[in-house]
Design an enzyme around this catalytic site. Structure first.
Site, PDB file in Angstrom:
ATOM      1  N   GLU A  24     -59.897  62.644 -26.177  1.00 19.91           N
ATOM      2  CA  GLU A  24     -59.191  63.115 -24.971  1.00 19.91           C
ATOM      3  C   GLU A  24     -58.157  64.193 -25.301  1.00 19.91           C
ATOM      4  O   GLU A  24     -57.647  64.866 -24.401  1.00 19.91           O
ATOM      5  CB  GLU A  24     -58.549  61.932 -24.223  1.00 19.91           C
ATOM      6  CG  GLU A  24     -57.296  61.338 -24.845  1.00 19.91           C
ATOM      7  CD  GLU A  24     -57.564  60.404 -26.021  1.00 19.91           C
ATOM      8  OE1 GLU A  24     -58.719  60.299 -26.477  1.00 19.91           O
ATOM      9  OE2 GLU A  24     -56.598  59.772 -26.491  1.00 19.91           O
ATOM     10  N   ARG A  28     -52.298  58.114 -36.663  1.00 15.12           N
ATOM     11  CA  ARG A  28     -52.085  56.780 -37.263  1.00 15.12           C
ATOM     12  C   ARG A  28     -53.295  55.876 -36.994  1.00 15.12           C
ATOM     13  O   ARG A  28     -53.188  54.757 -36.488  1.00 15.12           O
ATOM     14  CB  ARG A  28     -50.796  56.155 -36.730  1.00 15.12           C
ATOM     15  CG  ARG A  28     -49.556  56.906 -37.246  1.00 15.12           C
ATOM     16  CD  ARG A  28     -48.242  56.457 -36.615  1.00 15.12           C
ATOM     17  NE  ARG A  28     -48.096  55.012 -36.532  1.00 15.12           N
ATOM     18  CZ  ARG A  28     -47.808  54.216 -37.568  1.00 15.12           C
ATOM     19  NH1 ARG A  28     -47.621  54.702 -38.762  1.00 15.12           N
ATOM     20  NH2 ARG A  28     -47.673  52.926 -37.385  1.00 15.12           N
ATOM     21  N   GLU A  83     -50.487  51.393 -29.205  1.00 18.74           N
ATOM     22  CA  GLU A  83     -50.103  50.429 -30.233  1.00 18.74           C
ATOM     23  C   GLU A  83     -50.831  49.116 -29.919  1.00 18.74           C
ATOM     24  O   GLU A  83     -50.510  48.450 -28.928  1.00 18.74           O
ATOM     25  CB  GLU A  83     -48.579  50.279 -30.198  1.00 18.74           C
ATOM     26  CG  GLU A  83     -48.005  49.396 -31.256  1.00 18.74           C
ATOM     27  CD  GLU A  83     -48.408  49.777 -32.671  1.00 18.74           C
ATOM     28  OE1 GLU A  83     -48.400  50.969 -33.022  1.00 18.74           O
ATOM     29  OE2 GLU A  83     -48.775  48.861 -33.430  1.00 18.74           O
ATOM     30  N   SER A  84     -51.795  48.793 -30.764  1.00 19.30           N
ATOM     31  CA  SER A  84     -52.661  47.651 -30.437  1.00 19.30           C
ATOM     32  C   SER A  84     -51.891  46.333 -30.329  1.00 19.30           C
ATOM     33  O   SER A  84     -52.216  45.494 -29.488  1.00 19.30           O
ATOM     34  CB  SER A  84     -53.785  47.532 -31.470  1.00 19.30           C
ATOM     35  OG  SER A  84     -53.236  47.456 -32.776  1.00 19.30           O
ATOM     36  N   CYS A 117     -59.031  54.478 -30.819  1.00 19.04           N
ATOM     37  CA  CYS A 117     -57.912  54.161 -31.705  1.00 19.04           C
ATOM     38  C   CYS A 117     -57.388  52.736 -31.495  1.00 19.04           C
ATOM     39  O   CYS A 117     -58.050  51.795 -31.896  1.00 19.04           O
ATOM     40  CB  CYS A 117     -56.848  55.235 -31.550  1.00 19.04           C
ATOM     41  SG  CYS A 117     -55.901  55.453 -33.051  1.00 19.04           S
ATOM     42  N   HIS A 177     -59.201  60.568 -31.190  1.00 18.48           N
ATOM     43  CA  HIS A 177     -58.808  60.749 -29.780  1.00 18.48           C
ATOM     44  C   HIS A 177     -59.544  61.933 -29.144  1.00 18.48           C
ATOM     45  O   HIS A 177     -58.991  63.036 -29.099  1.00 18.48           O
ATOM     46  CB  HIS A 177     -57.308  61.046 -29.706  1.00 18.48           C
ATOM     47  CG  HIS A 177     -56.436  59.866 -29.957  1.00 18.48           C
ATOM     48  ND1 HIS A 177     -55.890  59.099 -28.962  1.00 18.48           N
ATOM     49  CD2 HIS A 177     -56.018  59.316 -31.119  1.00 18.48           C
ATOM     50  CE1 HIS A 177     -55.164  58.133 -29.484  1.00 18.48           C
ATOM     51  NE2 HIS A 177     -55.219  58.242 -30.793  1.00 18.48           N
TER      52      HIS A 177
HETATM   53  N1  GLN Z   1     -51.598  52.708 -35.218  1.00 19.92           N
HETATM   54  C1  GLN Z   1     -51.962  52.191 -33.937  1.00 19.92           C
HETATM   55  C2  GLN Z   1     -52.321  50.704 -34.015  1.00 19.92           C
HETATM   56  O1  GLN Z   1     -52.417  50.168 -35.065  1.00 19.92           O
HETATM   57  C3  GLN Z   1     -53.130  52.955 -33.337  1.00 19.92           C
HETATM   58  C4  GLN Z   1     -52.749  54.408 -33.140  1.00 19.92           C
HETATM   59  C5  GLN Z   1     -53.416  55.094 -31.980  1.00 19.92           C
HETATM   60  O2  GLN Z   1     -53.934  54.456 -31.065  1.00 19.92           O
HETATM   61  N2  GLN Z   1     -53.344  56.386 -31.976  1.00 19.92           N
HETATM   62  O3  GLN Z   1     -52.495  50.080 -33.021  1.00 19.92           O
END
Ligand code: GLN
Length: 189
Positions: free
Chosen positions: A171, A134, A48-49, A79, A169
């Site tokens: 990984e 996401r 989650e950034s 991501c 991803h």
């Molecule tokens: N939705 C997340 C974000 O906005 C990123 C999702 C992820 O890293 N898989 O930070």
């Protein structure tokens, strides 16, 4: 060779599993003193950034890591990691490292398509499997940014200087070639 993996939140242990499979030493970066080590490359995992960005500042990791990226250490960002590197984040007025001139959109695929798997062409690698969770995509890429992959209409992987940023991803799939490419860059740098 030693890789530093940002380990404040998110999918860092999956990155560690990949490096273990490739027999590459790594260290988790959780606090300032972890940065006393000399690293040949950095991995910014998914997650989650907004949480990662907040923790980077609270843990005093933001400026030392920014300095390392500005000094061209190779970075593989997936991501949430891609979002941390973007110069602009659509609809959000406080971006993070701003080290890649690109505009990204978070949670860009809408609810229905929030998470999905596909395969797409990736520069010099042919088809690679891709898992999106996401995920963001790149709305526009500035000068000097090379596009490594596009999924449908959207840019999902870019390279800028020594930073590789992926919306998906790698990984989570068995295909380790993107990590291998990154590690070759680390060995050359
Ligand atoms: N939705 C997340 C974000 O906005 C990123 C999702 C992820 O890293 N898989 O930070």
């Amino acid at each position: 060779m030693k890789i530093g993996i940002l380990a404040v939140q998110g999918a860092f242990s999956e990155q560690e599993t990949v490096l273990e499979q490739l027999h590459i030493p790594y260290q988790e970066i959780r606090c300032e003193k972890d940065l006393q080590e000399r690293f040949d490359g950095l991995i910014f995992p998914g997650g989650e950034s907004t949480v990662q960005g907040k923790l980077l500042r609270e843990l005093n990791l933001f400026h030392p890591l920014l300095h390392m990226i500005q000094n061209d250490i190779p970075v593989l960002a997936t991501c949430a990691g891609m979002i941390l590197l973007a110069q602009k984040i659509d609809g959000q007025n406080a971006p993070y490292f701003k080290t890649i001139p690109m505009d990204v959109k978070r949670n860009a695929y809408g609810r229905q398509l929030g998470s999905f798997r596909t395969a797409a062409k990736y520069k010099n690698l042919g088809e690679v499997p891709m898992t999106f969770i996401r995920a963001p995509y790149v709305l526009s890429a500035g000068p000097g940014v090379s596009i490594l992959s596009q999924t449908g209409q959207h840019i999902t992987a870019v390279q800028y200087r020594r930073q590789t940023a992926l919306a998906f991803h790698p990984e989570l799939d068995k295909d380790l070639r993107i990590h291998q490419n990154f590690l070759e860059m680390c060995a050359r740098a």
